[in-house]
Design a protein around this motif. Structure first.
Motif, short mmCIF file in Angstrom:
data_model
loop_
_atom_site.label_atom_id
_atom_site.label_comp_id
_atom_site.label_asym_id
_atom_site.label_seq_id
_atom_site.Cartn_x
_atom_site.Cartn_y
_atom_site.Cartn_z
N GLN A 3 -6.37 2.73 -0.77
CA GLN A 3 -5.50 3.72 -1.41
C GLN A 3 -4.14 3.74 -0.76
N LEU A 4 -3.12 3.88 -1.59
CA LEU A 4 -1.77 4.18 -1.15
C LEU A 4 -1.38 5.44 -1.91
N GLN A 5 -1.19 6.50 -1.18
CA GLN A 5 -0.93 7.80 -1.80
C GLN A 5 0.49 8.23 -1.49
N ALA A 6 1.34 8.18 -2.51
CA ALA A 6 2.73 8.63 -2.33
C ALA A 6 2.83 10.10 -2.70
N SER A 7 3.62 10.83 -1.95
CA SER A 7 3.80 12.25 -2.20
C SER A 7 5.16 12.70 -1.68
N GLY A 8 5.53 13.91 -2.03
CA GLY A 8 6.76 14.50 -1.51
C GLY A 8 7.91 14.58 -2.50
N GLY A 9 7.70 14.07 -3.69
CA GLY A 9 8.76 14.13 -4.68
C GLY A 9 9.01 15.55 -5.15
N GLY A 10 10.08 15.72 -5.91
CA GLY A 10 10.38 17.04 -6.44
C GLY A 10 11.72 17.05 -7.14
N LEU A 11 12.13 18.25 -7.48
CA LEU A 11 13.42 18.48 -8.14
C LEU A 11 14.36 19.14 -7.15
N VAL A 12 15.48 18.48 -6.88
CA VAL A 12 16.45 19.00 -5.92
C VAL A 12 17.85 18.84 -6.49
N GLN A 13 18.78 19.53 -5.86
CA GLN A 13 20.19 19.40 -6.25
C GLN A 13 20.84 18.25 -5.51
N ALA A 14 21.90 17.73 -6.09
CA ALA A 14 22.66 16.67 -5.43
C ALA A 14 23.10 17.14 -4.06
N ALA A 23 0.73 7.50 2.32
CA ALA A 23 -0.44 7.49 3.18
C ALA A 23 -1.38 6.38 2.74
N ALA A 24 -1.77 5.55 3.68
CA ALA A 24 -2.60 4.38 3.38
C ALA A 24 -4.00 4.56 3.94
N SER A 25 -4.97 4.02 3.24
CA SER A 25 -6.34 4.02 3.73
C SER A 25 -7.08 2.83 3.14
N GLY A 26 -8.10 2.39 3.84
CA GLY A 26 -8.94 1.32 3.33
C GLY A 26 -8.49 -0.09 3.68
N PHE A 27 -7.42 -0.22 4.47
CA PHE A 27 -7.00 -1.54 4.91
C PHE A 27 -6.28 -1.39 6.25
N SER A 28 -6.08 -2.53 6.90
CA SER A 28 -5.48 -2.54 8.25
C SER A 28 -3.98 -2.30 8.13
N PHE A 29 -3.61 -1.06 8.17
CA PHE A 29 -2.24 -0.63 7.89
C PHE A 29 -1.21 -1.37 8.71
N ASP A 30 -1.47 -1.56 10.00
CA ASP A 30 -0.44 -2.14 10.87
C ASP A 30 -0.25 -3.65 10.64
N GLU A 31 -1.05 -4.26 9.80
CA GLU A 31 -0.89 -5.68 9.48
C GLU A 31 -0.05 -5.89 8.23
N TYR A 32 0.35 -4.81 7.58
CA TYR A 32 1.02 -4.89 6.29
C TYR A 32 2.47 -4.46 6.36
N ASN A 33 3.25 -5.07 5.50
CA ASN A 33 4.59 -4.61 5.22
C ASN A 33 4.48 -3.52 4.15
N ILE A 34 5.24 -2.45 4.32
CA ILE A 34 5.21 -1.36 3.36
C ILE A 34 6.60 -1.17 2.77
N LYS A 75 -1.07 7.58 11.97
CA LYS A 75 -1.43 8.33 10.77
C LYS A 75 -1.52 7.44 9.54
N ASN A 76 -1.32 6.12 9.73
CA ASN A 76 -1.33 5.19 8.60
C ASN A 76 -0.41 5.68 7.48
N THR A 77 0.76 6.10 7.87
CA THR A 77 1.69 6.69 6.91
C THR A 77 3.09 6.15 7.12
N VAL A 78 3.75 5.86 6.03
CA VAL A 78 5.16 5.49 6.04
C VAL A 78 5.94 6.60 5.37
N TYR A 79 7.08 6.93 5.95
CA TYR A 79 7.92 8.01 5.44
C TYR A 79 9.24 7.44 4.91
#
Length: 125
Positions: A3-14, A23-34, A75-79
């Motif tokens: 799984q690759l779970q993207a989150s954090g989007g929304g509606l904002v002003q300029a 957030a990644a799960s189910g694979f060796s996160f540190d071996e991958y380019n994100i 945290k197997n997460t890219v921001y």
């Protein structure tokens, strides 16, 4: 299950900021380019930035100086920190993972091993 779970989007002003998470799960996160990509209806998918497994980073010219990608391997997460947002940043943002050398396949061909679902970012003027 991978799984690759993207989150954090929304509606904002300029001029505002948002932080997206992939957030990644189910694979060796540190071996991958994100990578982060974005797409709007009727337009081609655009590469936003990529953080490779060796720590190297690449940004699209359109976001340089405004966006910052970072990785927390514990945290197997890219921001994706997005500052000074513009209406033209409005898109669905996706994260993806691959293991090609320096992420060339992911960045240049938009081919990957795993795609995440998108998160909508809308920037109003």
């Amino acid at each position: 299950e991978v799984q690759l779970q993207a989150s954090g989007g929304g509606l904002v002003q300029a001029g505002s900021s948002l932080r997206l998470s992939c957030a990644a799960s189910g694979f060796s996160f540190d071996e991958y380019n994100i990578g982060w990509f974005r797409q709007t209806p009727g337009k081609e998918r655009e590469g936003v930035c990529i953080i490779n497994s060796d720590g190297s980073i690449r940004y699209a010219d359109s976001v340089k100086g405004r966006f910052t990608i970072s990785s927390d391997n514990a945290k197997n997460t890219v921001y994706l920190q997005m500052n000074s947002l513009k209406p033209e940043d409005t898109a669905v943002y996706y994260c993806a993972a691959d293991r090609s050398a320096a992420g060339w396949r992911l960045w240049f061909l938009h081919e990957c091993d795993y795609w995440g679902q998108g998160t909508q970012v809308t920037v109003s003027s």
